[in-house]
Design an enzyme around this catalytic site. Structure first.
Site, PDB file in Angstrom:
ATOM      1  N   ASN A 109       0.723  -1.147   0.060  1.00  0.00           N
ATOM      2  CA  ASN A 109       0.088   0.111  -0.033  1.00  0.00           C
ATOM      3  C   ASN A 109       0.860   1.414  -0.063  1.00  0.00           C
ATOM      4  O   ASN A 109       0.302   2.334   0.310  1.00  0.00           O
ATOM      5  CB  ASN A 109      -1.003  -0.026   1.153  1.00  0.00           C
ATOM      6  CG  ASN A 109      -2.023  -1.193   1.284  1.00  0.00           C
ATOM      7  OD1 ASN A 109      -2.420  -1.515   0.206  1.00  0.00           O
ATOM      8  ND2 ASN A 109      -2.002  -1.874   2.240  1.00  0.00           N
ATOM      9  N   HIS A 112     -14.588  -1.501   5.248  1.00  0.00           N
ATOM     10  CA  HIS A 112     -13.522  -2.097   5.672  1.00  0.00           C
ATOM     11  C   HIS A 112     -13.707  -2.568   7.058  1.00  0.00           C
ATOM     12  O   HIS A 112     -14.633  -2.141   7.809  1.00  0.00           O
ATOM     13  CB  HIS A 112     -12.283  -1.057   6.120  1.00  0.00           C
ATOM     14  CG  HIS A 112     -11.031  -1.708   6.361  1.00  0.00           C
ATOM     15  ND1 HIS A 112     -10.511  -1.604   7.300  1.00  0.00           N
ATOM     16  CD2 HIS A 112     -10.169  -2.469   5.688  1.00  0.00           C
ATOM     17  CE1 HIS A 112      -9.425  -2.049   7.800  1.00  0.00           C
ATOM     18  NE2 HIS A 112      -9.032  -2.997   6.420  1.00  0.00           N
ATOM     19  N   GLU A 160     -16.263   4.123   2.642  1.00  0.00           N
ATOM     20  CA  GLU A 160     -14.576   4.500   2.241  1.00  0.00           C
ATOM     21  C   GLU A 160     -14.849   5.129   0.983  1.00  0.00           C
ATOM     22  O   GLU A 160     -15.760   5.273   0.158  1.00  0.00           O
ATOM     23  CB  GLU A 160     -14.152   2.981   1.689  1.00  0.00           C
ATOM     24  CG  GLU A 160     -13.866   2.215   3.178  1.00  0.00           C
ATOM     25  CD  GLU A 160     -13.153   0.836   2.506  1.00  0.00           C
ATOM     26  OE1 GLU A 160     -12.352   0.825   1.783  1.00  0.00           O
ATOM     27  OE2 GLU A 160     -13.657  -0.181   3.232  1.00  0.00           O
ATOM     28  N   SER A 195     -10.948  -0.785  -0.506  1.00  0.00           N
ATOM     29  CA  SER A 195      -9.490  -1.236  -0.307  1.00  0.00           C
ATOM     30  C   SER A 195      -9.406  -2.528  -1.125  1.00  0.00           C
ATOM     31  O   SER A 195      -8.389  -2.816  -1.624  1.00  0.00           O
ATOM     32  CB  SER A 195      -9.220  -1.567   1.158  1.00  0.00           C
ATOM     33  OG  SER A 195     -10.174  -2.395   1.618  1.00  0.00           O
ATOM     34  N   ASP A 222     -13.911   7.186   5.070  1.00  0.00           N
ATOM     35  CA  ASP A 222     -12.558   6.728   5.274  1.00  0.00           C
ATOM     36  C   ASP A 222     -11.729   6.832   4.014  1.00  0.00           C
ATOM     37  O   ASP A 222     -11.992   6.146   3.114  1.00  0.00           O
ATOM     38  CB  ASP A 222     -12.626   5.353   5.723  1.00  0.00           C
ATOM     39  CG  ASP A 222     -11.131   4.523   6.039  1.00  0.00           C
ATOM     40  OD1 ASP A 222     -10.385   5.184   5.470  1.00  0.00           O
ATOM     41  OD2 ASP A 222     -11.107   3.607   6.992  1.00  0.00           O
ATOM     42  N   HIS A 258      -7.162   5.081   1.317  1.00  0.00           N
ATOM     43  CA  HIS A 258      -6.452   4.504   0.096  1.00  0.00           C
ATOM     44  C   HIS A 258      -6.666   5.648  -1.106  1.00  0.00           C
ATOM     45  O   HIS A 258      -6.230   5.327  -2.064  1.00  0.00           O
ATOM     46  CB  HIS A 258      -7.124   3.116  -0.479  1.00  0.00           C
ATOM     47  CG  HIS A 258      -6.955   2.166   0.415  1.00  0.00           C
ATOM     48  ND1 HIS A 258      -5.736   1.463   0.335  1.00  0.00           N
ATOM     49  CD2 HIS A 258      -7.578   1.454   1.309  1.00  0.00           C
ATOM     50  CE1 HIS A 258      -5.701   0.522   1.076  1.00  0.00           C
ATOM     51  NE2 HIS A 258      -6.897   0.499   1.942  1.00  0.00           N
ATOM     52  N   LYS A 309      -0.726   4.009   4.197  1.00  0.00           N
ATOM     53  CA  LYS A 309      -0.528   3.586   2.956  1.00  0.00           C
ATOM     54  C   LYS A 309       0.377   4.690   2.203  1.00  0.00           C
ATOM     55  O   LYS A 309       1.330   4.717   2.048  1.00  0.00           O
ATOM     56  CB  LYS A 309      -1.914   3.684   2.616  1.00  0.00           C
ATOM     57  CG  LYS A 309      -3.099   3.150   3.738  1.00  0.00           C
ATOM     58  CD  LYS A 309      -3.239   1.869   3.563  1.00  0.00           C
ATOM     59  CE  LYS A 309      -4.207   1.124   4.542  1.00  0.00           C
ATOM     60  NZ  LYS A 309      -3.763  -0.063   5.127  1.00  0.00           N
TER      61      LYS A 309
END
Ligand code: PLP
Length: 394
Positions: free
Chosen positions: A48, A139, A183, A187, A212, A215, A240
């Site tokens: 990541n 997640h 998110e 992910s 969130d 990423h 990440k």
């Protein structure tokens, strides 16, 4: 063996039987592109560290400088004596990057979700159990936070703003406080939530939108700001694209003050150590200037998606640096991962329960440390005719 140990053994046996047993494999990483294991080297397609910042000289030297100047541990929780004067400037930089009034640094990203969500959903403060509308593929740490809060999630279909809208309408006369949890970049799928539509729904239904941005931060959005601009509250991690470790939340000053008074994961946990803070601080200084790296990573991922699509492989709805190759059964994913390993390429298989049953996959990630030829090697190894069976020198 105690009775509980027999139960744990039975659990492990059933995981083995289903081909879902997990184990830890020792690896050696000496740079952002190559990973070593069992005496061999592999090109790493499972990291990541999207910008390759883990081995960046500025991050490393600031981590060393801050370790020498401030020690290797914070010594206490931030509420006791651990709130080193290093946190203030970092939180200001982070708030600026995320376009929010304030930010608060916590331990890991997992701990941030696990600890912040229960604080936000506290019914003794809100006056009622909140309604939490959550994307089905959120997640594990977000589910964990909801479970710890004791709230029942109202789950909407993955990435489906229309479904979220229907569910919100069903509850429109319900006076309980509403939260929407998603998110930004998922992910395991590398697809992007329809954040503008979700934010509009949050406004219409007077809900609080929590995104969130784990990423996306650093690798997507203007200046690497991520995609959480319209969120009321942002949760994220430095582990990440920002290359090191630690979690954070960003939002209003009131949110920050509230969490300082209510969030058990901040109050009862030792503050992040100074070398980690040094790496975070340096990453925050560098990230806005890394447009070239962001564009390069996007090109690599697109090159792979086009090549994989041409071979008939499914990369789902990926539109980012995370590209799944969805294979179906856990056995197929494990076999493909093993085949790539023989070809000197590291691509961990992801199996249920991390992803839904029948969607086991390789989760591939592209980073600024990769070369274009790495992508071509990966494609070649994935094509059944061309799958090299012999390990090659990296
Ligand atoms: C969406 C999301 N949130 C939170 C986390 C946890 O972050 P960390 O690795 O910093 O604990 C992850 C990492 O896997 C993630 O993918």
């Amino acid at each position: 063996m105690t009775a509980s140990e027999s139960s744990y053994r039975a659990f492990l046996d059933s995981r083995s039987h289903e081909g879902l047993r997990r184990s830890l494999l020792a690896v050696a990483s000496r740079d952002a592109r190559i990973i070593g294991a069992e005496g061999r080297s592999y090109v790493n397609f499972s990291s990541n560290d999207y910008l390759g910042l883990r081995f960046n000289d500025t991050l490393i030297s600031r981590a060393i400088d801050w370790a020498e100047a401030y020690g290797v541990g914070a010594g206490a929780s931030r509420l006791v004596t651990g709130n080193l004067d290093l946190f203030g400037p970092i939180e200001s930089k982070l708030a600026r990057l995320k376009g929010k009034q304030a930010a608060l640094v916590l331990a890991s990203g997992f701990q941030t979700n696990a600890a912040v969500l229960p604080a936000l959903f506290d019914r003794s403060v809100l006056g009622a159990e909140p309604l939490v509308f959550a994307d089905r593929l959120n997640h594990a740490s977000m589910h964990f936070g909801c479970q710890a809060a004791g709230v029942r999630q109202v789950r909407y279909r993955h990435g489906d703003a229309a479904h979220l809208g229907e569910l919100l309408s069903q509850y429109q006369d319900d006076g309980r406080p509403k939260f929407i949890l998603t998110e930004s970049v998922f992910s395991m799928d590398g697809d992007v939530a329809p954040l503008a539509e979700i934010a509009a729904l949050a406004r219409e239904h007077e809900g609080c939108l929590i995104v969130d941005d784990a990423h996306a931060t650093g690798i997507l959005g203007e200046g690497g700001a991520g995609l959480s601009g319209e969120a009321d509250m942002v949760i994220g991690t430095f582990s990440k694209a920002l290359g090191s470790f630690g979690g954070y939340v960003a939002g209003s000053e009131t949110l920050r003050d509230y969490l300082i008074n209510k969030c058990a994961g901040l109050i009862y946990s030792t503050a992040l150590p100074p070398p980690v803070l040094g790496a975070i601080d340096a990453a925050l200084d560098l990230v806005s200037g890394m447009d070239q790296e962001r564009a390069y990573v996007a090109r690599l991922a697109e090159r792979f998606r086009i090549g994989a699509g041409g071979m008939g492989l499914s990369t789902g709805a990926s539109a980012t640096q995370i590209v799944p190759v969805i294979l179906g059964s856990a056995e197929a994913a494990t076999a493909m991962s093993g085949q790539l390993r023989q070809a000197g390429l590291w691509a961990t298989s992801i199996r249920p329960p991390t992803v839904p049953a029948g969607t086991a996959r390789l989760r591939l990630t592209f980073t600024a440390a990769h070369q274009e030829s790495d992508v071509d090697r990966l494609l070649e190894a994935l094509s059944t005719e061309g799958a090299p069976r012999q390990a090659r020198a990296v």
